[in-house]
Design a protein around this motif. Structure first.
Motif, PDB file in Angstrom:
ATOM      1  N   VAL A   1      -3.290 -13.717   7.677  1.00 31.88           N
ATOM      2  CA  VAL A   1      -2.438 -13.192   6.601  1.00 31.88           C
ATOM      3  C   VAL A   1      -2.512 -11.665   6.514  1.00 31.88           C
TER       4      VAL A   1
ATOM      5  N   ILE B   1       0.504  -9.291   7.714  1.00 33.13           N
ATOM      6  CA  ILE B   1       1.687  -9.022   6.872  1.00 33.13           C
ATOM      7  C   ILE B   1       1.708  -7.584   6.338  1.00 33.13           C
TER       8      ILE B   1
ATOM      9  N   PHE C   1       2.655  -5.090   9.099  1.00 29.57           N
ATOM     10  CA  PHE C   1       4.081  -5.146   9.420  1.00 29.57           C
ATOM     11  C   PHE C   1       4.912  -4.425   8.354  1.00 29.57           C
ATOM     12  N   LEU C   2       4.579  -4.687   7.074  1.00 31.82           N
ATOM     13  CA  LEU C   2       5.320  -4.051   5.967  1.00 31.82           C
ATOM     14  C   LEU C   2       5.164  -2.534   5.991  1.00 31.82           C
TER      15      LEU C   2
ATOM     16  N   SER D   1       4.692  -6.242  -0.803  1.00 33.46           N
ATOM     17  CA  SER D   1       3.236  -6.300  -0.694  1.00 33.46           C
ATOM     18  C   SER D   1       2.640  -7.174  -1.792  1.00 33.46           C
TER      19      SER D   1
ATOM     20  N   SER E   1       3.481 -10.974  -1.173  1.00 33.96           N
ATOM     21  CA  SER E   1       2.662 -11.575  -0.110  1.00 33.96           C
ATOM     22  C   SER E   1       1.222 -11.767  -0.562  1.00 33.96           C
TER      23      SER E   1
ATOM     24  N   ARG F   1      -9.081  -8.104   3.094  1.00 30.64           N
ATOM     25  CA  ARG F   1      -7.647  -7.938   2.905  1.00 30.64           C
ATOM     26  C   ARG F   1      -7.307  -6.627   2.183  1.00 30.64           C
TER      27      ARG F   1
ATOM     28  N   SER G   1      -4.929  -3.767   3.633  1.00 29.63           N
ATOM     29  CA  SER G   1      -3.822  -3.218   2.839  1.00 29.63           C
ATOM     30  C   SER G   1      -3.951  -1.712   2.673  1.00 29.63           C
TER      31      SER G   1
END
Length: 542
Positions: free
Chosen positions: A170, A173, A176-177, A251, A254, A291, A295
């Motif tokens: 996960v 994501i 990619f964003l 963001s 997700s 995570r 981020s």
């Protein structure tokens, strides 16, 4: 931006701050150590929860003390890293600003300084700090995050392999964003920087022409033009904000879905008795930290994509100096010691391809006084700008040769508009050179500026510019003339300097020219015939 271009851009930026890279690495290691200490918090928090569940008083207090020690150590490391970072930032900022300023001083004047004043100012005001931030904050932050992610990942694998792979999956994501929205924002940011350049240039122009604006009561007209520029800046800012909101929404959505899914999956393992509450708490904290780091790194990556716009602008500024094309040459002839300034097959045109100078050929002997005449727009000032090296273009626009035979190409150039900066009269005269008081006094007497300076409260140490004493246009031209005469150059260029001079100074200039023509090579642009009788030649440009 292509990978190859990105790599080349980052490499150039690294060379720009090369002396500070060892210190930067040490600071990054120091910061990494502080981050590493904080990675133990989830493990010890899980131990505390298990101790509470088992009512193990001894382990509870033991692990609580460890958590307190690690948190305090992390706090101290954070403070020290902040302070060392400030000291480092100060040194690197002074270094890079001085390099950029020095490069700015060497840029071809007519091609850059007058045309792109807004851009040059914004390079200092914002682009430079964004460029430094890539290497001092953003790249070290990503490297720090990657290392800590590895540490946390290895610990998470030991607790729950499935949870680790779910977390890893996960985490793609946010990356990619960041790449998607970062590229979109970088495009908008480039347009914003260009518009900001226009904004700064317009303010400079307005300040310079303030007197004329007031005289013609044109405040409303210039205000409307100003509002047009500002409104366009805010339109671009609106687009950037919308993209940022879209990025935040994507963001958040997700992360929200991922968090709920993980709680359900992990909660089932506790309910079925496969894991203890403390173990799962530690696992969830590690997963959340992992995570969060992804981020955070993704967000920094997005910022880097935007900052590349500033880095590229700085790089282009340095490359402009390197690509400067000059036709000026110095030639030494040990057999024939005759000194001459030779112009061979000189051609020049602006971007509209209109020929300003076409096939110019002439020789000027040293020492002599030559008058340069011609109609308005014939290219007289352009010729002097080329000879002085202030006008450089590519080979398509400028070709030919300017040869200083047995002469130095370093010369003095007195323009119609005199350059006076905030400093003392002495500073404006000497430009940092050590010149004897006697020589300064003799020159000031020749230019009839001595009596004016002697009547000032602080004499030659009187400050000019800003709120301090301001000279009249004629007096500033006398100061510029005095400055020129104080320089030990063999060649002097005058560009219609007599226009701003009063009768007394004009007579003084005539006398100065009579004396100088036997010591210097002087090219003087003029429309007047007052100097024809003392000139050694007249060069007409048609």
């Amino acid at each position: 931006m292509k990978k190859q271009n990105t790599k080349a851009l980052l490499s150039w930026g690294a060379s720009f701050i090369k002396p500070f890279i060892p210190v930067l690495i040490l600071l990054s290691i120091f910061s990494l150590l502080g981050s590493y200490l904080l990675t133990f918090e989830p493990r010890f928090t899980g131990k505390i929860i298990d101790a509470l569940t088992q009512k193990d008083r001894q382990n509870f207090w033991f692990f609580l003390k460890i958590v307190i020690v690690f948190q305090l150590a992390g706090f101290v490391f954070s403070l020290l890293a902040t302070w060392f970072g400030f000291l480092f930032q100060r040194k690197i900022t002074i270094y890079t600003e001085s390099r950029l300023y020095l490069n700015f001083l060497y840029l071809p004047t007519k091609k850059s300084a007058e045309k792109d004043s807004g851009k040059l100012l914004n390079l200092f005001l914002s682009d430079l700090s964004a460029t430094i931030g890539i290497y001092t904050q953003q790249l070290p932050s990503i490297l720090n995050s990657l290392i800590i992610m590895f540490v946390i990942g290895t610990r998470l694998i030991k607790i729950d392999v499935i949870l680790f792979f779910i977390t890893l999956l996960v985490s793609i994501i946010p990356i990619f964003l960041a790449k998607y929205f970062g590229a979109k924002q970088a495009t908008i940011h480039k347009l914003q920087r260009e518009q900001q350049d226009k904004y700064t240039s317009y303010l400079n122009e307005t300040i310079y022409g303030l007197q004329d604006i007031k005289n013609y009561s044109s405040q409303k007209f210039f205000r409307e033009k100003f509002l047009q520029i500002v409104n366009l800046i805010f339109k671009l800012a609106k687009k950037s904000t919308i993209i940022e909101m879209q990025s935040f929404t994507a963001s958040f959505s997700s992360n929200f879905i991922i968090n709920i899914s993980l709680f359900i999956i992990i909660g089932l393992t506790v309910l079925t008795g496969k894991n203890t509450v403390g173990t799962i708490t530690a696992a969830l904290m590690y997963s959340q930290k992992f995570r969060s780091l992804v981020s955070s790194a993704a967000e920094v990556y997005r910022s880097i994509l935007i900052s590349f716009v500033s880095l590229n602008r700085i790089k282009e500024n340095f490359e402009e100096r390197q690509k400067k094309y000059s036709i000026i040459k110095e030639e030494k002839d040990n057999i024939n010691n005759t000194k001459k300034l030779i112009i061979k097959n000189l051609n020049f045109s602006y971007n509209d391809n209109k020929k300003v100078l076409k096939n110019i050929n002439n020789e000027f002997s040293f020492p002599s006084l030559y008058l340069v005449k011609g109609k308005n727009g014939a290219g007289k000032t352009t010729l002097c700008n080329i000879i002085s090296g202030n006008l450089t273009e590519d080979k398509a626009n400028l070709n030919g040769e300017i040869i200083f035979k047995n002469l130095s190409s370093k010369l003095s150039f007195v323009r119609q508009q005199s350059f006076i900066f905030n400093g003392t009269i002495k500073d404006n005269l000497c430009f940092g050179q050590k010149i004897s008081k006697k020589k300064i006094k003799d020159i000031l007497e020749k230019t009839k500026l001595n009596l004016i300076i002697e009547n000032l409260p602080d004499g030659i140490n009187t400050k000019l510019g800003g709120k301090d004493h301001i000279l009249s246009q004629g007096q500033m031209q006398r100061l510029a003339l005095s400055r020129c005469l104080l320089q030990n150059t063999e060649v002097i260029l005058f560009d219609e300097v007599e226009n701003a001079l009063d009768t007394e100074t004009s007579k003084a200039l005539l006398q100065i020219l009579k004396e100088l023509k036997s010591e210097k090579l002087i090219l003087m642009i003029t429309h007047k015939n007052d100097y024809d009788n003392i000139a050694d030649g007249i060069f007409n440009i048609s």
